[in-house]
Design an enzyme around this catalytic site. Structure first.
Site, PDB file in Angstrom:
ATOM      1  N   ASP A 209       0.861  -1.194   0.000  1.00  0.00           N
ATOM      2  CA  ASP A 209       0.000   0.000   0.000  1.00  0.00           C
ATOM      3  C   ASP A 209       0.887   1.231   0.000  1.00  0.00           C
ATOM      4  O   ASP A 209       1.943   1.248   0.647  1.00  0.00           O
ATOM      5  CB  ASP A 209      -0.925   0.008   1.231  1.00  0.00           C
ATOM      6  CG  ASP A 209      -2.121   0.941   1.022  1.00  0.00           C
ATOM      7  OD1 ASP A 209      -3.263   0.445   1.065  1.00  0.00           O
ATOM      8  OD2 ASP A 209      -1.922   2.171   0.823  1.00  0.00           O
TER       9      ASP A 209
ATOM     10  N   ASP B 158       4.535   1.310  -4.017  1.00  0.00           N
ATOM     11  CA  ASP B 158       3.655   1.599  -5.149  1.00  0.00           C
ATOM     12  C   ASP B 158       3.594   0.383  -6.068  1.00  0.00           C
ATOM     13  O   ASP B 158       4.640  -0.141  -6.458  1.00  0.00           O
ATOM     14  CB  ASP B 158       4.246   2.808  -5.895  1.00  0.00           C
ATOM     15  CG  ASP B 158       3.337   3.334  -6.988  1.00  0.00           C
ATOM     16  OD1 ASP B 158       2.497   2.570  -7.499  1.00  0.00           O
ATOM     17  OD2 ASP B 158       3.488   4.518  -7.344  1.00  0.00           O
TER      18      ASP B 158
ATOM     19  N   ASP C 165      -7.756  -4.040  -3.431  1.00  0.00           N
ATOM     20  CA  ASP C 165      -8.755  -3.059  -2.999  1.00  0.00           C
ATOM     21  C   ASP C 165      -8.244  -1.664  -3.320  1.00  0.00           C
ATOM     22  O   ASP C 165      -8.665  -0.684  -2.728  1.00  0.00           O
ATOM     23  CB  ASP C 165      -8.974  -3.234  -1.489  1.00  0.00           C
ATOM     24  CG  ASP C 165     -10.231  -2.547  -1.004  1.00  0.00           C
ATOM     25  OD1 ASP C 165     -11.124  -2.297  -1.825  1.00  0.00           O
ATOM     26  OD2 ASP C 165     -10.302  -2.247   0.194  1.00  0.00           O
TER      27      ASP C 165
ATOM     28  N   LYS D 234     -11.382  -4.520  -6.650  1.00  0.00           N
ATOM     29  CA  LYS D 234     -12.371  -3.434  -6.626  1.00  0.00           C
ATOM     30  C   LYS D 234     -12.475  -2.823  -8.020  1.00  0.00           C
ATOM     31  O   LYS D 234     -11.450  -2.620  -8.696  1.00  0.00           O
ATOM     32  CB  LYS D 234     -11.904  -2.359  -5.639  1.00  0.00           C
ATOM     33  CG  LYS D 234     -12.913  -1.230  -5.433  1.00  0.00           C
ATOM     34  CD  LYS D 234     -12.258   0.012  -4.844  1.00  0.00           C
ATOM     35  CE  LYS D 234     -11.853  -0.102  -3.408  1.00  0.00           C
ATOM     36  NZ  LYS D 234     -12.941   0.041  -2.440  1.00  0.00           N
TER      37      LYS D 234
HETATM   38  C1  SAM Z   1     -10.053   1.858  -0.558  1.00  0.00           C
HETATM   39  S1  SAM Z   1      -8.454   1.978   0.142  1.00  0.00           S
HETATM   40  C2  SAM Z   1      -8.167   0.335   0.706  1.00  0.00           C
HETATM   41  C3  SAM Z   1      -8.461   0.200   2.097  1.00  0.00           C
HETATM   42  C4  SAM Z   1      -8.108  -1.146   2.680  1.00  0.00           C
HETATM   43  N1  SAM Z   1      -8.562  -2.242   1.895  1.00  0.00           N
HETATM   44  C5  SAM Z   1      -8.700  -1.269   4.052  1.00  0.00           C
HETATM   45  O1  SAM Z   1      -9.484  -2.177   4.264  1.00  0.00           O
HETATM   46  O2  SAM Z   1      -8.373  -0.458   4.904  1.00  0.00           O
HETATM   47  C6  SAM Z   1      -7.471   2.072  -1.298  1.00  0.00           C
HETATM   48  C7  SAM Z   1      -5.991   1.929  -1.024  1.00  0.00           C
HETATM   49  O3  SAM Z   1      -5.289   1.857  -2.283  1.00  0.00           O
HETATM   50  C8  SAM Z   1      -4.000   2.356  -2.036  1.00  0.00           C
HETATM   51  N2  SAM Z   1      -3.349   2.674  -3.306  1.00  0.00           N
HETATM   52  C9  SAM Z   1      -3.728   3.600  -4.231  1.00  0.00           C
HETATM   53  N3  SAM Z   1      -2.853   3.633  -5.249  1.00  0.00           N
HETATM   54  C10 SAM Z   1      -1.891   2.694  -4.982  1.00  0.00           C
HETATM   55  C11 SAM Z   1      -0.720   2.280  -5.653  1.00  0.00           C
HETATM   56  N4  SAM Z   1      -0.333   2.838  -6.815  1.00  0.00           N
HETATM   57  N5  SAM Z   1       0.032   1.307  -5.098  1.00  0.00           N
HETATM   58  C12 SAM Z   1      -0.332   0.768  -3.901  1.00  0.00           C
HETATM   59  N6  SAM Z   1      -1.451   1.122  -3.206  1.00  0.00           N
HETATM   60  C13 SAM Z   1      -2.215   2.065  -3.738  1.00  0.00           C
HETATM   61  C14 SAM Z   1      -4.256   3.594  -1.181  1.00  0.00           C
HETATM   62  O4  SAM Z   1      -3.116   3.992  -0.480  1.00  0.00           O
HETATM   63  C15 SAM Z   1      -5.389   3.110  -0.269  1.00  0.00           C
HETATM   64  O5  SAM Z   1      -4.911   2.670   0.985  1.00  0.00           O
END
Ligand code: SAM
Length: 146
Positions: free
Chosen positions: A20, A36, A60, A100
């Protein structure tokens, strides 16, 4: 990979790794990397936590929303595609992928790739997902292998 990693961990999955952009609360037994999904070095670091290829990939991931519907939709679709790229490169044959997706489900391009690589593909709206949220999850099972 926060709550969902925790659920996987509690359900007795042998090894759980996650990635994440943001710091994540430690999940007992899980190896979680802050990084990332677009950075191969971060993905490779996450993979050091597995003793073999994964049989389940859960994504997600969602981009921060901008308020511009089309932009948000495109950015989330790009992340779902990255998750699918990862799944196709790493899953064991017979494995599963869940991601998702927003705004009516996977894009036609993503659906075509899912159907080419997996035996079954369906969309679900889990009870834990807010009724007012546009999110859905696509679930693909029976990975055909490389
Ligand atoms: C909807 S939240 C997920 C929440 C998590 N499933 C939970 O239950 O708490 C979306 C997540 O995607 C992560 N995210 C977005 N772009 C990303 C990337 N390029 N690489 C890794 N994570 C990413 C964000 O940091 C965020 O924590």
């Amino acid at each position: 990979m926060r709550t969902r990693g925790l659920v996987a961990s509690l359900r007795g999955v042998k090894e759980v790794v996650g990635l994440d952009l943001l710091p994540v609360e430690p999940v007992p037994g899980a190896f979680i990397v802050q990084g990332d999904v677009n950075e191969p070095v971060d993905v490779a670091e996450m993979m050091t936590g597995l003793s073999g290829p994964p049989d389940l990939v859960l994504s997600d991931m969602a981009a921060n929303t901008t308020g511009h519907k089309q932009t948000d939709s495109l950015r989330t679709a790009a992340l779902a595609d990255m998750g699918l790229d990862f799944a196709i490169q790493h899953l064991v044959p017979g494995g599963a992928f869940c991601s998702k997706v927003f705004q009516g489900g996977a894009t036609p391009e993503m659906m075509a790739r899912l159907k080419a690589h997996f035996k079954t593909v369906k969309h679900i709206k889990p009870p834990a997902s807010r009724a007012g949220s546009p999110e859905l999850f696509v679930v693909a099972k029976g990975f055909r292998g490389q």
